[in-house]
Motif scaffolding. Structure first.
Motif, PDB file in Angstrom:
ATOM      1  N   LEU A  36       0.824  -1.214   0.000  1.00 23.92           N
ATOM      2  CA  LEU A  36       0.000   0.000   0.000  1.00 23.92           C
ATOM      3  C   LEU A  36       0.857   1.263   0.000  1.00 23.92           C
ATOM      4  N   PHE A  48       2.243   6.464   1.611  1.00 24.58           N
ATOM      5  CA  PHE A  48       1.039   5.657   1.483  1.00 24.58           C
ATOM      6  C   PHE A  48       0.321   6.028   0.189  1.00 24.58           C
ATOM      7  N   GLY A  50      -2.310   3.797  -0.982  1.00 28.24           N
ATOM      8  CA  GLY A  50      -3.587   3.081  -1.009  1.00 28.24           C
ATOM      9  C   GLY A  50      -3.562   1.889  -1.956  1.00 28.24           C
ATOM     10  N   ASP A  52      -3.338   2.044  -5.208  1.00 30.04           N
ATOM     11  CA  ASP A  52      -2.803   2.426  -6.527  1.00 30.04           C
ATOM     12  C   ASP A  52      -1.962   1.311  -7.139  1.00 30.04           C
TER      13      ASP A  52
END
Length: 313
Positions: A36, A48, A50, A52
Motif C-alpha cells: 500500500l 502511502f 492506497g 494504486d
C-alpha cells in the motif's frame, strides 16, 4: 490430568505457534502493508498510496504476459505430470502379467522406481543448470552435439532452445522446454505417491475386474482412477503451487531471467524484476499479495470441486 489437558497442550504449542507467527505470518502482514506504499526498498522513506499499486496491475502489460504464462504452466504442468506419473505407477504396480501370486507390476519395477524417483533427490537449481548445459546452443550442448554428429544440424547454425521466442501453438517455444523439465523432474515423486495409493487398493478388485473380462485399459479408467481421486486431487493442488512458481527454472535457464523479450516471464520473475532491478518494492509486494490470494482461492476451489465422501474398502 484430564482437567489440565488444555494447559498441557498450550504449553507445548506456545513456542511453535509464536515462531510461526513471527517468521511466517508477520512477513506476510509486512508485505501486505508495503503493498500500500511506494517504498523503494533501499530507504526508510515511503508514502502511502492506497490501492494504486493494485490498480496498476490491471494495466501492466508485463503482468498480463506473466499471467498467461503462469496459466499455461498451471494447466500443463499438473496435467502432464499426473498423466505420466499415473501411467508409470500403473505399470509398476499392476501392469505386469498375472500369475498364481496375483497381478504384479512389470519386471524390474523396483529398479524403475528408483530411477524415476532419482530427480527428486537433486536440487531444482542443479536440475536447471544440468538442462541448461544440455540445451546449450554453441554446439557443446548434448542435444545439439548429438544432432551435429549425425549430420542433422549444421555446426555453424545449431538449434536455439531458449534464444528463439517464436511461438508454437500460440505459446513461446521456450515455455515448452521449461515444461518438459518440470514434468521430468516431478513425475517420479508423484509416481511414488500414486504407487503407494495403488498398493492400498485390494488386488482382489483387479482380479475380479479381469475375471469379468475387463482389459488393462478399462481396469485403469474404471477401477484405478476412481479409487485414486483423492490422491490425484492433492497432487493437482501441489503441482498448481509449483506451476505458479517456476522461478528457479526461469531464472537459471532463460536469458535476462524471463527472456528472450519477456517470452518466459512469470509472476515470480516480474516480482524480482520490479523489486531488485527497478527498486519498486511496494509494487512488487502488491504483485506478491495478489499472487498469494489467487493461489489460495485456486486451491480452495480445486479442493471444493474434487471433494467427495471417502470410499472404504
Amino acid at each position: 490430568m484430564r482437567h489440565g489437558v488444555a494447559r498441557f497442550v498450550t504449553g507445548f504449542l506456545a513456542l511453535p505457534v509464536a515462531l510461526y507467527l513471527f517468521y511466517v505470518v508477520w512477513p506476510f502482514a509486512q508485505a501486505a502493508g508495503y503493498s500500500l506504499t511506494d517504498w523503494g526498498g533501499y530507504s526508510d522513506s515511503q508514502r502511502f498510496v492506497g490501492l494504486d499499486n493494485y490498480v496498476r496491475l490491471f494495466s501492466d502489460e508485463l503482468i498480463r504476459k506473466a499471467f498467461w504464462h503462469n496459466v499455461f504452466f498451471l494447466v500443463t504442468v499438473p496435467l502432464f505430470t499426473i498423466a505420466l506419473a499415473l501411467f508409470l505407477a500403473f505399470l509398476l504396480n499392476v501392469g505386469g502379467r498375472e500369475d498364481r501370486a496375483g497381478i504384479r507390476g512389470v519386471f524390474g519395477s523396483a529398479i524403475y522406481k528408483v530411477i524415476f524417483f532419482f530427480p527428486q533427490v537433486l536440487s531444482l537449481v542443479v536440475i536447471a543448470v544440468m538442462w541448461q548445459q544440455i540445451y546449450r546452443t554453441d554446439g557443446q550442448g548434448l542435444i545439439n552435439g548429438l544432432l551435429i554428429k549425425i549430420g542433422l544440424v549444421d555446426a555453424d547454425n545449431p538449434i536455439a532452445f531458449t534464444a528463439d521466442p517464436e511461438p508454437f501453438l500460440g505459446v513461446p517455444a521456450v515455455l515448452w522446454w521449461l515444461l518438459f523439465i518440470a514434468v521430468w523432474s516431478g513425475a517420479g515423486f508423484y509416481m511414488v505417491l500414486f504407487s503407494a495409493a495403488m498398493q492400498s487398493i485390494p488386488k482382489d478388485i483387479y482380479e475380479a475386474a479381469i475375471l469379468d473380462g475387463a482389459g488393462r485399459f478399462h481396469t485403469f479408467f474404471k477401477v484405478t482412477l476412481p479409487l485414486l481421486r483423492d490422491s490425484i486431487s492433492v497432487a493437482w493442488v501441489y503441482l498448481g503451487f509449483i506451476a505458479l512458481d517456476m522461478y528457479a527454472l526461469v531464472f537459471v535457464m532463460t536469458p535476462s531471467q524471463g527472456g528472450p523479450n519477456h517470452a518466459s516471464e512469470i509472476f515470480a520473475s516480474v516480482i524480482q524484476f520490479n523489486a531488485f532491478q527497478k527498486g519498486q518494492f511496494g509494487y512488487a509486494c502488491a504483485i506478491a499479495v495478489a499472487l498469494a490470494i489467487f493461489t489460495i482461492l485456486l486451491a480452495a476451489l480445486q479442493l471444493r470441486i474434487t471433494r467427495r465422501e471417502r470410499i472404504e474398502f
